[in-house]
Design a protein around this motif. Structure first.
Motif, PDB file in Angstrom:
ATOM      1  N   ASN A  93       0.815  -1.212   0.000  1.00 13.89           N
ATOM      2  CA  ASN A  93       0.000   0.000   0.000  1.00 13.89           C
ATOM      3  C   ASN A  93       0.849   1.263   0.000  1.00 13.89           C
ATOM      4  N   LEU A  94       2.003   1.215   0.648  1.00 17.68           N
ATOM      5  CA  LEU A  94       2.898   2.368   0.640  1.00 17.68           C
ATOM      6  C   LEU A  94       3.419   2.634  -0.766  1.00 17.68           C
ATOM      7  N   ALA A  95       3.771   1.578  -1.498  1.00 19.78           N
ATOM      8  CA  ALA A  95       4.278   1.750  -2.856  1.00 19.78           C
ATOM      9  C   ALA A  95       3.233   2.418  -3.747  1.00 19.78           C
ATOM     10  N   SER A 125       8.114  16.156   2.155  1.00 17.37           N
ATOM     11  CA  SER A 125       7.043  16.106   3.155  1.00 17.37           C
ATOM     12  C   SER A 125       5.953  15.121   2.750  1.00 17.37           C
ATOM     13  N   LEU A 126       5.584  15.106   1.481  1.00 15.97           N
ATOM     14  CA  LEU A 126       4.547  14.189   1.028  1.00 15.97           C
ATOM     15  C   LEU A 126       5.023  12.742   1.068  1.00 15.97           C
ATOM     16  N   GLY A 127       6.305  12.510   0.794  1.00 11.65           N
ATOM     17  CA  GLY A 127       6.837  11.158   0.888  1.00 11.65           C
ATOM     18  C   GLY A 127       6.752  10.625   2.309  1.00 11.65           C
ATOM     19  N   LEU A 128       7.165  11.444   3.282  1.00 11.90           N
ATOM     20  CA  LEU A 128       7.076  11.030   4.683  1.00 11.90           C
ATOM     21  C   LEU A 128       5.621  10.928   5.128  1.00 11.90           C
ATOM     22  N   ILE A 133       0.746   8.139   7.007  1.00  9.56           N
ATOM     23  CA  ILE A 133      -0.703   7.921   6.884  1.00  9.56           C
ATOM     24  C   ILE A 133      -0.997   6.459   6.561  1.00  9.56           C
ATOM     25  N   THR A 134      -0.185   5.844   5.700  1.00 11.93           N
ATOM     26  CA  THR A 134      -0.389   4.429   5.397  1.00 11.93           C
ATOM     27  C   THR A 134      -0.247   3.578   6.653  1.00 11.93           C
ATOM     28  N   SER A 135       0.775   3.856   7.451  1.00 15.50           N
ATOM     29  CA  SER A 135       0.978   3.112   8.699  1.00 15.50           C
ATOM     30  C   SER A 135      -0.153   3.374   9.681  1.00 15.50           C
ATOM     31  N   LEU A 136      -0.575   4.627   9.775  1.00 14.30           N
ATOM     32  CA  LEU A 136      -1.647   4.990  10.694  1.00 14.30           C
ATOM     33  C   LEU A 136      -2.953   4.274  10.351  1.00 14.30           C
ATOM     34  N   VAL A 137      -3.353   4.361   9.083  1.00 19.32           N
ATOM     35  CA  VAL A 137      -4.629   3.782   8.664  1.00 19.32           C
ATOM     36  C   VAL A 137      -4.579   2.255   8.698  1.00 19.32           C
ATOM     37  N   ILE A 211       6.727  13.894  14.776  1.00 25.33           N
ATOM     38  CA  ILE A 211       5.296  13.561  14.744  1.00 25.33           C
ATOM     39  C   ILE A 211       5.048  12.386  13.800  1.00 25.33           C
ATOM     40  N   SER A 212       5.703  12.404  12.647  1.00 20.45           N
ATOM     41  CA  SER A 212       5.522  11.336  11.668  1.00 20.45           C
ATOM     42  C   SER A 212       6.047  10.012  12.194  1.00 20.45           C
ATOM     43  N   ALA A 213       7.187  10.041  12.900  1.00 21.13           N
ATOM     44  CA  ALA A 213       7.754   8.811  13.446  1.00 21.13           C
ATOM     45  C   ALA A 213       6.800   8.163  14.449  1.00 21.13           C
ATOM     46  N   VAL A 214       6.198   8.971  15.312  1.00 25.12           N
ATOM     47  CA  VAL A 214       5.221   8.442  16.266  1.00 25.12           C
ATOM     48  C   VAL A 214       4.000   7.898  15.538  1.00 25.12           C
ATOM     49  N   THR A 215       3.565   8.612  14.491  1.00 28.65           N
ATOM     50  CA  THR A 215       2.403   8.184  13.715  1.00 28.65           C
ATOM     51  C   THR A 215       2.670   6.888  12.971  1.00 28.65           C
ATOM     52  N   ILE A 216       3.906   6.652  12.583  1.00 23.22           N
ATOM     53  CA  ILE A 216       4.268   5.410  11.900  1.00 23.22           C
ATOM     54  C   ILE A 216       4.347   4.249  12.898  1.00 23.22           C
ATOM     55  N   TRP A 217       5.049   4.467  13.991  1.00 19.55           N
ATOM     56  CA  TRP A 217       5.373   3.360  14.905  1.00 19.55           C
ATOM     57  C   TRP A 217       4.191   2.924  15.763  1.00 19.55           C
TER      58      TRP A 217
END
Length: 232
Positions: A93-95, A125-128, A133-137, A211-217
């Motif tokens: 899904n990330l790809a 920014s959009l890449g990160l 968002i993919t990890s979050l959802v 923020i993104s790292a927390v949202t991913i992990w």
């Protein structure tokens, strides 16, 4: 998505809306050729791309765990761990999300003739944001699965889908707020030719990455624990 041709029409509708959007920004007013306005419009375009990413992810990424449905019992008996299942779903899904989002960013920035600095900031920014968002959802989809429902639209419109939508849009909104300050300073610098924005950009990017790292992990971690409980 590939296993259910009924979802292709919805995918085509989303793609059509993106084409209409790209066609619309070709007619933006001549006032926006002024450098300060070019920065403002480029940042708004970045925010819109994040919103589109969050919306598409809830619709197409959130249901992927639930759609395994009755086959989950087979996975529990096969030598496929919950971690491997979640990682495979994440990578696939990330790809797809990266290709769609970065293509939209590239085309829209080319149409708007965005300044190079803003273009690089937008792509990074959009890449990160795609990864986060993919990890979050996906993590929330694993935390709130509905293995009895076979319709992806109904899965995405349930309580878990609503939480995923709110969380995704909240992350996008927070990211936009964090990155707005250096974008404003850069626009002011284009206007006054005397404002330095390097320090603000470094601080904003650091906060955004954190923020993104927390949202991913965190969602993936919680989603993995939820899947592991289904294995027992």
């Amino acid at each position: 998505f590939l296993r259910d041709p009924g979802q292709w029409a919805q995918g085509l509708i989303f793609l059509s809306l993106l084409v209409i959007y790209l066609g619309g920004i070709r007619t933006y007013p001549l006032l926006f050729t002024i450098p300060v306005w070019k920065v403002a419009i480029a940042f708004l375009n970045f925010a819109f791309a994040g919103y589109i990413l969050a919306t598409l992810s809830v619709r197409f990424v959130f249901p992927v765990i639930s759609l395994e449905g009755p086959m989950m019992w087979l996975m529990r008996s096969a030598p496929v761990s919950a971690k491997r299942l979640l990682m495979e779903k994440s990578v696939l899904n990330l790809a797809v999300a990266l290709v769609l989002t970065e293509t939209l960013s590239l085309l829209s920035n080319n149409i708007l003739k965005t300044l190079p600095q803003m273009r690089l900031l937008s792509h990074f920014s959009l890449g990160l944001m795609c990864l986060a968002i993919t990890s979050l959802v996906l993590g929330l989809g694993a935390m709130f699965p509905d293995f009895k429902e076979r319709n992806p639209s109904r899965i995405a419109s349930g309580l878990g889908g609503l939480l995923a939508a709110l969380a995704g849009l909240g992350y996008v909104g927070l990211s936009v707020v964090v990155l707005a300050w250096p974008a404003y300073l850069y626009a002011a610098g284009q206007w006054r030719h005397q404002i330095s924005y390097g320090g603000a950009l470094t601080a904003a990017l650091g906060i955004f990455v954190l923020i993104s790292a927390v949202t991913i992990w965190l969602p993936l971690r919680l989603g993995l624990k939820s899947l592991e409980r289904h294995e027992t």
